[in-house]
Design a protein around this motif. Structure first.
Motif, PDB file in Angstrom:
ATOM      1  N   VAL A 240       0.858  -1.185   0.000  1.00 22.23           N
ATOM      2  CA  VAL A 240       0.000   0.000   0.000  1.00 22.23           C
ATOM      3  C   VAL A 240       0.893   1.234   0.000  1.00 22.23           C
ATOM      4  O   VAL A 240       1.816   1.343   0.810  1.00 22.23           O
ATOM      5  CB  VAL A 240      -0.915   0.035   1.233  1.00 22.23           C
ATOM      6  N   LEU A 241       0.625   2.154  -0.908  1.00 19.45           N
ATOM      7  CA  LEU A 241       1.404   3.377  -1.014  1.00 19.45           C
ATOM      8  C   LEU A 241       0.455   4.555  -0.813  1.00 19.45           C
ATOM      9  O   LEU A 241      -0.352   4.868  -1.696  1.00 19.45           O
ATOM     10  CB  LEU A 241       2.071   3.448  -2.393  1.00 19.45           C
ATOM     11  N   THR A 242       0.530   5.177   0.359  1.00 18.56           N
ATOM     12  CA  THR A 242      -0.323   6.323   0.656  1.00 18.56           C
ATOM     13  C   THR A 242       0.292   7.584   0.061  1.00 18.56           C
ATOM     14  O   THR A 242       1.477   7.864   0.262  1.00 18.56           O
ATOM     15  CB  THR A 242      -0.489   6.490   2.173  1.00 18.56           C
ATOM     16  N   MET A 243      -0.519   8.346  -0.665  1.00 19.50           N
ATOM     17  CA  MET A 243      -0.040   9.568  -1.301  1.00 19.50           C
ATOM     18  C   MET A 243      -0.227  10.753  -0.361  1.00 19.50           C
ATOM     19  O   MET A 243      -1.250  10.857   0.324  1.00 19.50           O
ATOM     20  CB  MET A 243      -0.792   9.816  -2.603  1.00 19.50           C
ATOM     21  N   PRO A 244       0.747  11.668  -0.301  1.00 25.89           N
ATOM     22  CA  PRO A 244       0.585  12.862   0.538  1.00 25.89           C
ATOM     23  C   PRO A 244      -0.457  13.809  -0.044  1.00 25.89           C
ATOM     24  O   PRO A 244      -0.821  13.695  -1.226  1.00 25.89           O
ATOM     25  CB  PRO A 244       1.990  13.492   0.505  1.00 25.89           C
ATOM     26  N   THR A 245      -0.930  14.727   0.773  1.00 24.92           N
ATOM     27  CA  THR A 245      -1.931  15.694   0.318  1.00 24.92           C
ATOM     28  C   THR A 245      -1.330  17.049  -0.024  1.00 24.92           C
ATOM     29  O   THR A 245      -1.871  17.764  -0.859  1.00 24.92           O
ATOM     30  CB  THR A 245      -3.027  15.883   1.383  1.00 24.92           C
ATOM     31  N   ASP A 246      -0.237  17.423   0.627  1.00 22.36           N
ATOM     32  CA  ASP A 246       0.450  18.676   0.297  1.00 22.36           C
ATOM     33  C   ASP A 246       0.826  18.653  -1.186  1.00 22.36           C
ATOM     34  O   ASP A 246       1.436  17.699  -1.661  1.00 22.36           O
ATOM     35  CB  ASP A 246       1.700  18.814   1.170  1.00 22.36           C
TER      36      ASP A 246
END
Length: 274
Positions: A159-165
């Protein structure tokens, strides 16, 4: 992730997956070639398992890889789309919202136990593709086994969570597209016009991983995709920017519990049996 090919419908119409018909719905997915399902969501939680072939799932913030013998859990109301990379055989179980309380609140990839695999295949043999408006006692027991196995399954590093900034997201998208990019943290920070300390701090707070660990996770997931596509282990290591084949093998074994050659052989065997 490529989204250029024609979109396909989900295995079950999202409206049907929103109904209150029963605690469990089952669907089978078989694709002879590349397949892309448009982003959608539904009130039921969903587990998708690959029997053969490779699936990748995109949610609003995560990228997930599902090789043969693995499955993904998608919580209720979670927007997601699916890509099948070549021939794929898969199963999908939809759980009523009340049954999802004991399951993770975020998407997860997990290895499918033999018991879970047999239970979902048994559910797939029920009439109406597993629709359980009035389940029999035997069906209730199978549904309970499926729920227990989903709840107890160990989570994997796919699982690769993407940043929001937006600055960090720019970096993450570039690295997801090319995990072999050798630029250092300071070079990436300069490219995205963000202070290195800010990049370091916010990457952890927004993704749960340090920048270096996130980049290694991106490399691992690309390695899984390439190995599943039949690429040689040495070629995968070089494509991902590893100078040492042994370093690549050690990383893969540490994260996946098996050497890349063993993973590739298991995937080939699953395809031969499909």
């Amino acid at each position: 992730m490529c989204r250029m090919q024609a979109k396909h419908s989900p295995a079950i119409d999202p409206a049907r997956a929103d109904d209150g018909g029963g605690p469990l719905l089952f669907a089978a997915l078989s694709s002879a070639g590349m397949r892309t399902t448009a982003a959608h969501s539904h009130a039921r939680g969903q587990a998708i398992g690959a029997l053969s072939g490779l699936l990748t799932i995109a949610t609003e913030r995560e990228r997930l890889v599902v090789p043969p013998g693995y499955a993904i859990w998608i919580p209720p109301h979670h927007l997601h789309g699916l890509d099948a990379h070549g021939p794929v055989s898969a199963w999908s179980v939809y759980l009523a919202p009340a049954a999802c309380a004991a399951l993770p609140a975020q998407p997860q990839v997990f290895q499918v136990s033999g018991l879970l695999r047999e239970a979902v295949l048994r559910a797939g043999a029920w009439p109406a593709a597993g629709l359980m408006a009035a389940p029999t006692p035997a069906q209730e027991r199978i549904a309970a086994v499926i729920l227990d196995e989903l709840s107890a399954a160990p989570r994997e590093q796919l699982v690769l969570t993407m940043p929001t900034d937006r600055r960090l997201l720019k970096i993450a998208q570039a690295l997801a597209a090319d995990p072999s990019d050798p630029r250092s943290l300071n070079e990436w920070a300069g490219w995205a016009a963000v202070a290195p300390r800010t990049l370091t701090r916010r990457f952890v707070s927004e993704t749960g991983l340090s920048f270096s660990d996130w980049r290694q996770r991106a490399r691992l997931m690309r390695a899984v995709e390439l190995l599943a596509a039949g690429h040689a282990v040495t070629g995968v290591a070089l494509e991902l920017g590893y100078d040492s084949l042994s370093a690549f093998i050690a990383m893969f074994r540490r994260e996946m519990g098996v050497a890349p050659g063993g993973f590739a052989a298991s995937h080939a065997a699953a395809l031969a049996l499909a």
